[in-house]
Motif scaffolding. Sequence first.
Motif, mmCIF file in Angstrom:
data_model
loop_
_atom_site.group_PDB
_atom_site.id
_atom_site.type_symbol
_atom_site.label_atom_id
_atom_site.label_comp_id
_atom_site.label_asym_id
_atom_site.label_seq_id
_atom_site.Cartn_x
_atom_site.Cartn_y
_atom_site.Cartn_z
ATOM 1 N N ALA A 46 -18.900 9.302 35.080
ATOM 2 C CA ALA A 46 -19.009 9.630 33.663
ATOM 3 C C ALA A 46 -20.150 8.839 33.033
ATOM 4 C CB ALA A 46 -17.687 9.328 32.963
ATOM 5 N N GLU A 66 -17.852 5.219 31.196
ATOM 6 C CA GLU A 66 -16.519 5.754 30.922
ATOM 7 C C GLU A 66 -15.739 6.057 32.200
ATOM 8 O OE1 GLU A 66 -17.460 9.075 28.341
ATOM 9 O OE2 GLU A 66 -17.105 7.828 26.562
ATOM 10 N N GLN A 73 -14.936 7.559 35.915
ATOM 11 C CA GLN A 73 -15.277 8.715 36.734
ATOM 12 C C GLN A 73 -14.189 9.766 36.607
ATOM 13 O OE1 GLN A 73 -15.613 6.795 40.554
ATOM 14 N NE2 GLN A 73 -13.437 7.026 41.009
ATOM 15 N N PHE A 74 -14.503 10.974 37.080
ATOM 16 C CA PHE A 74 -13.525 12.058 37.023
ATOM 17 C C PHE A 74 -13.758 12.979 38.210
ATOM 18 C CE2 PHE A 74 -17.173 13.055 34.358
ATOM 19 C CZ PHE A 74 -17.553 14.327 34.783
ATOM 20 N N PRO A 117 -15.278 20.625 36.330
ATOM 21 C CA PRO A 117 -14.864 19.242 36.068
ATOM 22 C C PRO A 117 -13.504 19.179 35.382
ATOM 23 C CG PRO A 117 -16.497 19.939 34.456
ATOM 24 C CD PRO A 117 -16.381 21.064 35.454
ATOM 25 N N LEU A 164 -11.783 18.037 32.688
ATOM 26 C CA LEU A 164 -12.094 17.489 31.373
ATOM 27 C C LEU A 164 -10.911 16.802 30.705
ATOM 28 C CD1 LEU A 164 -14.393 20.296 29.909
ATOM 29 C CD2 LEU A 164 -15.025 18.269 31.238
ATOM 30 N N LYS A 179 -8.836 12.021 30.997
ATOM 31 C CA LYS A 179 -8.430 10.835 30.234
ATOM 32 C C LYS A 179 -7.020 10.942 29.677
ATOM 33 C CE LYS A 179 -13.104 9.616 28.756
ATOM 34 N NZ LYS A 179 -14.018 9.469 27.592
ATOM 35 N N ARG A 239 -19.822 15.111 26.883
ATOM 36 C CA ARG A 239 -20.442 14.044 27.702
ATOM 37 C C ARG A 239 -20.099 14.229 29.171
ATOM 38 N NH1 ARG A 239 -18.818 10.936 23.214
ATOM 39 N NH2 ARG A 239 -17.031 10.040 24.324
ATOM 40 N N ASP A 240 -18.867 14.644 29.462
ATOM 41 C CA ASP A 240 -18.484 14.874 30.854
ATOM 42 C C ASP A 240 -19.211 16.086 31.437
ATOM 43 O OD1 ASP A 240 -16.796 12.690 30.860
ATOM 44 O OD2 ASP A 240 -14.980 13.855 30.474
ATOM 45 N N THR A 278 -21.821 16.114 34.528
ATOM 46 C CA THR A 278 -21.741 17.070 35.637
ATOM 47 C C THR A 278 -23.098 17.722 35.886
ATOM 48 O OG1 THR A 278 -19.424 17.480 35.063
ATOM 49 C CG2 THR A 278 -20.479 19.050 36.545
#
Length: 233
Positions: free
Chosen positions: A9, A13, A15-16, A61, A63, A66, A98-99, A103
Amino acid sequence: MTATKTIAATSGEGQFNAYYAEPEGKPSAAIIVIQEIFGVNAGIRRKCDTLAEAGYLAVAPDLFHKIAPGIELDPDVPNEMQQALDLMGQFDQDGGIRDIEATIKAIRDEHGAEFKVGVVGYCLGGRLAFMTAARTDVDASVGYYGVGIDGLLDEKNAIAKPVLLHIPEEDHFVDKDAQQRMHEGLDDHPKVTLYDYPGEDHGFATEFGQRRSDESAQLADERTMAFFAEHLR
């Protein structure tokens, strides 16, 4: 080939995870598939798989990482629909952009700075696709039944790359007045195309479940594929 990969991220922030569907050969371009409020579920993964079959790298992704990482919900199950609506209320849309931007960066880091990247989103994802078009350097954006786009029209002048929006006329989340505002604000935009679908409701192009309307879904998807073929290749 499909896999789950990790994306860093932005701004520290964390990662995802993201679902990747890759074509058999070298991808012609990439398309980020932006989820509905139901997470990266079977329907979103099937959207990715179909794009990979057409020669694209498709990436979805997570999203909601979080607030509910890895969640998958079914809109035809009432309590899961309510859970999805609750998650929507908690979701940070600016953080979602932002995510998506992270990506885009991850894809270009792997495939080169000139590698073209598009986005396609559904419901919440349709709204985020419009925001992505206005706030990032994505090459092409498609939104299906995006909610609240009429409230984002002050961002339209930032759109520099092609955008396609699919609007069901009987969308119970987007009333006729909101649809009219979208047309009034965007019909003369040189980069934006809007298609209306008479008699159709929100979710008509879902892959699975009770919301799907085959004929209109196929028409919208054909228009989407022609749009990406024109602008990503």
